[in-house]
Design an enzyme around this catalytic site. Structure first.
Site, short mmCIF file in Angstrom:
data_model
loop_
_atom_site.label_atom_id
_atom_site.label_comp_id
_atom_site.label_asym_id
_atom_site.label_seq_id
_atom_site.Cartn_x
_atom_site.Cartn_y
_atom_site.Cartn_z
CE LYS A 146 -3.34 0.81 2.88
NZ LYS A 146 -4.44 1.30 2.02
N GLY A 147 0.34 2.32 -0.52
CA GLY A 147 1.10 3.56 -0.54
C GLY A 147 1.51 4.00 0.85
CG ASN A 162 -9.82 2.87 -5.22
OD1 ASN A 162 -9.21 3.63 -4.46
ND2 ASN A 162 -9.32 2.51 -6.41
CB CYS A 213 0.24 12.39 -4.83
SG CYS A 213 1.96 11.94 -5.04
CB THR A 268 -7.29 3.92 -10.70
OG1 THR A 268 -6.97 5.02 -9.83
CG2 THR A 268 -7.05 2.61 -9.96
N GLY A 301 -6.59 -4.15 -15.03
CA GLY A 301 -7.64 -5.05 -15.45
C GLY A 301 -7.23 -6.47 -15.73
N GLY A 314 -4.55 -6.71 -9.30
CA GLY A 314 -5.11 -5.90 -8.22
C GLY A 314 -6.57 -6.21 -7.96
#
Length: 283
Positions: free
Chosen positions: A43-44, A67, A127, A189, A238, A259
């Site tokens: 996870k980030g 998400n 980000c 994403t 995907g 994922g």
């Protein structure tokens, strides 16, 4: 068994990696699954803890999942001291996904992880750079060049830059390669939203779409970038079956990440690897 793969100086036992944010920190999958994959991408991770977004955080769509987790994580100190030793004991190479609001955040994380025994970093550039007025790093090729070049001065081993699928993707990829990135992860994403019809308002407004719906889009990105850059490309988008993985590998990816499939079926990584073994033998 599926062949090992080399991503520059990083050698993986097989090309399947668990994508960041889809398996927690190992709490959600059996050890037999975690220990069989080519690499674990965490996870980030940020310097300070983040609580993430309030619920709802997930919304199903046809052929996909939106998400809006908000990059929840326990922060660097808790991760390094409590979580990372357990992940390293699983066996596969551990790649830590890092993010920050400034270049210095990334540099401090890289320095702090330098002596921990991890195999590499995945640099999440989707980000905002607060020093650039909130512009996302992924939309600023010059900013990405400075960030990656700075990282090479504090981190001498493998790291991949995780691209956003929107914006000047090719320019950003070339800037990352020129600055010294060892690989590219293609891609994050896609910006998306869902609507709560009972209220007539967005259900998830700042979300990211993953799953089968994005595969044709990301497949095209991998194909085009593989003809522009010389560094390895790690496909992410995907992949639900061995056939999906083979499509990415056939157009230029060197490895791939699974994922959303994990959220549907925790056995997906092992099943994909088994199917891939059979498919490769038949080719």
């Amino acid at each position: 068994m599926t062949n090992s793969v080399e991503l520059g100086e990083l050698k993986l036992p097989n090309p399947l990696m668990l994508a960041s944010g889809t398996w927690g920190f190992g709490e959600t999958l059996p050890r037999k699954i975690l220990s069989s994959v080519g690499a674990l991408v965490t996870k980030g991770l940020s310097l300070e803890p983040r609580t993430g977004n309030p619920p709802p955080r997930l919304s199903e769509t046809p052929c996909g999942l939106v998400n809006s987790i908000g990059l929840e994580n326990p922060g660097f100190e808790v991760f390094r001291n409590r979580i990372l030793p357990r992940l390293l004991a699983l066996g596969p190479p551990v790649i830590v996904n890092i993010f920050g609001e400034s270049e210095d955040d990334f540099f401090r994380l890289a320095e702090g992880l330098a002596e921990t025994g991890i195999a590499g970093l995945e640099v999440n550039i989707s980000c905002p750079n607060v020093k650039k007025g909130g512009i996302a790093f992924a939309r600023d090729p010059e900013g990405v060049f400075r960030l990656v070049r700075g990282l090479t001065s504090v981190w001498e081993r493998f790291f991949s830059v995780k691209l956003s699928p929107v914006g000047p993707v090719e320019e950003v990829a070339l800037a990352a390669e020129e600055a010294g990135a060892r690989a590219l992860t293609c891609a994050n994403t896609y910006p998306a939203m869902t609507v709560d019809l009972s209220r007539g308002t967005p259900r998830l407004h700042l979300g990211g779409l993953s799953g089968p719906a994005i595969k044709p889009l990301t497949l095209r990105l991998v194909y085009e970038l593989s003809r522009k850059v010389k560094i390895p490309i790690i496909a992410s988008g995907g992949i639900m079956s061995a056939r999906d993985a083979l499509e990415y590998l056939s157009v230029g990816a060197r490895a791939f990440q699974v994922g959303t499939a994990i959220l549907i079926d925790p056995e997906a990584p092992r099943n994909i690897l088994s199917e891939l073994d059979v498919a490769l033998k038949d080719r």
